[in-house]
Design a protein around this motif. Structure first.
Motif, PDB file in Angstrom:
ATOM      1  N   CYS A  82      54.617  53.179  33.220  1.00 13.45           N
ATOM      2  CA  CYS A  82      53.219  53.451  32.862  1.00 13.45           C
ATOM      3  C   CYS A  82      53.029  54.577  31.864  1.00 13.45           C
ATOM      4  O   CYS A  82      52.174  54.502  30.996  1.00 13.45           O
ATOM      5  N   ASP A  83      53.782  55.657  32.020  1.00 11.64           N
ATOM      6  CA  ASP A  83      53.606  56.766  31.068  1.00 11.64           C
ATOM      7  C   ASP A  83      54.891  57.573  30.907  1.00 11.64           C
ATOM      8  O   ASP A  83      55.859  57.367  31.635  1.00 11.64           O
ATOM      9  N   ARG A  84      54.870  58.480  29.925  1.00  8.79           N
ATOM     10  CA  ARG A  84      56.064  59.259  29.584  1.00  8.79           C
ATOM     11  C   ARG A  84      56.343  60.320  30.639  1.00  8.79           C
ATOM     12  O   ARG A  84      55.436  61.059  31.039  1.00  8.79           O
ATOM     13  N   GLY A  85      57.617  60.435  31.011  1.00 11.82           N
ATOM     14  CA  GLY A  85      58.001  61.414  32.019  1.00 11.82           C
ATOM     15  C   GLY A  85      57.905  62.848  31.544  1.00 11.82           C
ATOM     16  O   GLY A  85      57.778  63.765  32.355  1.00 11.82           O
ATOM     17  N   GLU A  86      57.924  63.058  30.239  1.00 12.24           N
ATOM     18  CA  GLU A  86      57.833  64.441  29.720  1.00 12.24           C
ATOM     19  C   GLU A  86      56.559  65.123  30.221  1.00 12.24           C
ATOM     20  O   GLU A  86      56.502  66.339  30.346  1.00 12.24           O
ATOM     21  N   ARG A  87      55.548  64.317  30.522  1.00 14.71           N
ATOM     22  CA  ARG A  87      54.274  64.879  30.986  1.00 14.71           C
ATOM     23  C   ARG A  87      54.422  65.566  32.342  1.00 14.71           C
ATOM     24  O   ARG A  87      53.547  66.299  32.772  1.00 14.71           O
ATOM     25  N   TYR A  88      55.522  65.276  33.025  1.00 18.77           N
ATOM     26  CA  TYR A  88      55.700  65.805  34.379  1.00 18.77           C
ATOM     27  C   TYR A  88      56.895  66.760  34.457  1.00 18.77           C
ATOM     28  O   TYR A  88      57.437  66.981  35.530  1.00 18.77           O
ATOM     29  N   ALA A  89      57.278  67.344  33.286  1.00 21.23           N
ATOM     30  CA  ALA A  89      58.453  68.235  33.254  1.00 21.23           C
ATOM     31  C   ALA A  89      58.253  69.429  34.180  1.00 21.23           C
ATOM     32  O   ALA A  89      59.204  69.902  34.807  1.00 21.23           O
ATOM     33  N   GLU A  90      57.018  69.897  34.298  1.00 19.22           N
ATOM     34  CA  GLU A  90      56.778  71.087  35.130  1.00 19.22           C
ATOM     35  C   GLU A  90      56.365  70.728  36.552  1.00 19.22           C
ATOM     36  O   GLU A  90      56.060  71.604  37.350  1.00 19.22           O
ATOM     37  N   THR A  91      56.336  69.444  36.845  1.00 19.40           N
ATOM     38  CA  THR A  91      55.942  69.038  38.206  1.00 19.40           C
ATOM     39  C   THR A  91      57.048  68.141  38.808  1.00 19.40           C
ATOM     40  O   THR A  91      58.003  68.655  39.372  1.00 19.40           O
ATOM     41  N   LEU A  92      56.951  66.825  38.629  1.00 16.99           N
ATOM     42  CA  LEU A  92      57.867  65.915  39.321  1.00 16.99           C
ATOM     43  C   LEU A  92      59.330  66.090  38.923  1.00 16.99           C
ATOM     44  O   LEU A  92      60.226  65.737  39.683  1.00 16.99           O
ATOM     45  N   PHE A  93      59.569  66.635  37.743  1.00 18.40           N
ATOM     46  CA  PHE A  93      60.960  66.815  37.289  1.00 18.40           C
ATOM     47  C   PHE A  93      61.393  68.277  37.367  1.00 18.40           C
ATOM     48  O   PHE A  93      62.359  68.673  36.726  1.00 18.40           O
ATOM     49  N   ASP A  94      60.683  69.069  38.146  1.00 16.98           N
ATOM     50  CA  ASP A  94      61.025  70.485  38.303  1.00 16.98           C
ATOM     51  C   ASP A  94      61.399  70.737  39.767  1.00 16.98           C
ATOM     52  O   ASP A  94      60.577  70.539  40.671  1.00 16.98           O
ATOM     53  N   ALA A  95      62.646  71.163  39.975  1.00 16.48           N
ATOM     54  CA  ALA A  95      63.160  71.307  41.350  1.00 16.48           C
ATOM     55  C   ALA A  95      62.333  72.318  42.149  1.00 16.48           C
ATOM     56  O   ALA A  95      62.056  72.099  43.340  1.00 16.48           O
ATOM     57  N   ASP A  96      61.921  73.422  41.523  1.00 12.96           N
ATOM     58  CA  ASP A  96      61.142  74.437  42.258  1.00 12.96           C
ATOM     59  C   ASP A  96      59.790  73.869  42.690  1.00 12.96           C
ATOM     60  O   ASP A  96      59.322  74.084  43.807  1.00 12.96           O
ATOM     61  N   TRP A  97      59.167  73.127  41.781  1.00 14.20           N
ATOM     62  CA  TRP A  97      57.863  72.531  42.088  1.00 14.20           C
ATOM     63  C   TRP A  97      58.007  71.541  43.252  1.00 14.20           C
ATOM     64  O   TRP A  97      57.192  71.539  44.180  1.00 14.20           O
ATOM     65  N   LEU A  98      59.059  70.737  43.202  1.00 13.06           N
ATOM     66  CA  LEU A  98      59.270  69.763  44.286  1.00 13.06           C
ATOM     67  C   LEU A  98      59.462  70.486  45.616  1.00 13.06           C
ATOM     68  O   LEU A  98      58.876  70.103  46.634  1.00 13.06           O
TER      69      LEU A  98
END
Ligand SMILES: Cc1ncc(COP(=O)(O)O)c(C=O)c1O
Length: 369
Positions: free
Chosen positions: A324-340
């Motif tokens: 649906c959309d580019r993963g770069e948009r979630y670099a600071e959320t879904l792809f960030d271990a600390d955020w997870l």
């Protein structure tokens, strides 16, 4: 620039601007390529082909590029959008980026009303495209806030009210027509399933209608974050259903049933845990070499569940879904271990489940996800 006040008879200049704006949208559509339908097969699912429609490849980075083009066209063709008029819409981010992109194309000022918790990269993208962000603390308030802007004279694109009718469901290269055309030379050209998420409900409405219109046997499955309003609403055919829990997956998992979500055309609604969706978004990166957002992961989980059922029944065939959309948009959320970690998401157990599924075809969700 001539600005026609609301209620006044449109001038020749206003009509000329309307025609030029529609021509600009038509030229943009003519310049745009279709999005790829990527094919994958997995050792665990022999005889089952998986296809991923790469909607992140649009110029504004998501499936909402199609919708934003349709919403501007709809507003223009209804005479609701005039030269110099401000434009507003409520969005969880992806639509806002696409609408800001088209506002730039048409030379209009655009304001996105978004939940304050929207991924920071999406807020930056809207601003980088020249859009304004009106961030609202309570996500349930975004629609009301957009209406306040509209009361002040802005054209409300109203994705939640209009998505389902602004798209040409019988064709015009809508997402369903594009998928069906791209499948024509494949081993199983008529998919058993098309899997999609639902925010406004526009995408699922277009797909569900088109499948019936073309008299295809393909079933449509809506992949929904667990506890989302559509899951409960669909089960009970209850338009007053409310989500029983919030979700970390942006764009889908609405708190309430939106007017554009049609119960009758969904053959199935699969509820997916957030940790599963996020784990699957990470898996997509290793499978496809590119990052996609959380809702693409939600879709992948539903596909694997459906494939496991097909495998148990010894069925073959194809399953199509959307990136649906580019993963770069979630670099600071879904792809960030600390955020997870801060959100209590552990990917390990689901990673094992997904590996097992694609290697052996078994579907064994973690006991304590
Ligand atoms: C990021 C995102 N936004 C929105 C949607 C929902 O689309 P629609 O608003 O057409 O229901 C999806 C669907 O999967 C999505 O991934």
């Amino acid at each position: 620039m001539t600005v026609t006040p609301p209620g006044a008879e449109p001038t020749e200049g206003a009509r000329a601007w309307n025609q030029q704006a529609i021509a600009r949208l038509e030229r943009e559509a003519a310049r745009s390529a279709d999005t790829h339908l990527l094919h994958l097969s997995f050792a665990g699912f022999p005889g089952i082909d998986f296809y991923f429609k790469d909607e992140a490849a649009h110029a504004s980075g998501s499936l909402k590029h199609r919708l934003a083009r349709s919403l501007y066209l709809y507003a223009l063709c209804n005479g609701r959008l005039r030269e110099g008029q401000a434009v507003v819409d409520a969005s969880s981010g992806s639509t806002a980026i696409s609408e800001a992109w088209f506002a730039g194309l048409l030379g209009l000022s655009f304001t996105a009303v978004m939940p304050a918790c929207t991924s920071p990269a999406k807020i930056r993208d809207v601003r980088a495209l020249g859009g304004h962000c009106d961030l609202v603390a309570n996500p349930a308030r975004v629609h009301a806030r957009a209406l306040e802007h509209a009361a002040g004279g802005a054209c409300h694109l109203d994705q939640f009210g209009l998505a389902e009718r602004a798209t040409d469901w019988r064709g015009n290269n809508n997402i369903a027509e594009s998928i069906v055309g791209q499948m024509r030379l494949e081993a199983y050209p008529e998919p058993r399933w098309i899997v999609c998420g639902a925010g406004t409900g526009g995408t699922s409405a277009t797909i569900g209608r088109y499948l019936r219109y073309r008299r295809l046997g393909t079933r449509m499955c809506v992949a929904e974050p667990r506890g989302g309003a559509y899951a409960e609403g669909w089960r009970r055919r209850d338009r007053d259903a409310r989500a029983t829990r919030p979700t970390l997956i942006e764009g889908i998992g609405r708190p309430a049933v939106e007017p554009g979500f049609l119960f009758e055309i969904a053959d199935r609604v699969c509820e997916i845990d957030d940790a599963a969706s996020i784990s699957a978004a990470w898996l997509l990166e290793s499978l496809l070499g590119r990052r996609y957002g959380g809702s693409s992961g939600t879709n992948l989980i539903a596909c694997l569940q459906l494939a496991a059922e097909m495998r148990e029944r010894a069925e073959t065939g194809s399953i199509v879904t959307l990136l649906c959309d580019r993963g770069e948009r979630y670099a600071e959320t879904l792809f960030d271990a600390d955020w997870l970690g801060a959100h209590g998401i552990a990917l390990g157990p689901w990673r094992d489940t997904l590996r097992l599924a694609i290697d052996s075809g078994e579907w064994k969700p973690p006991e304590d996800p």
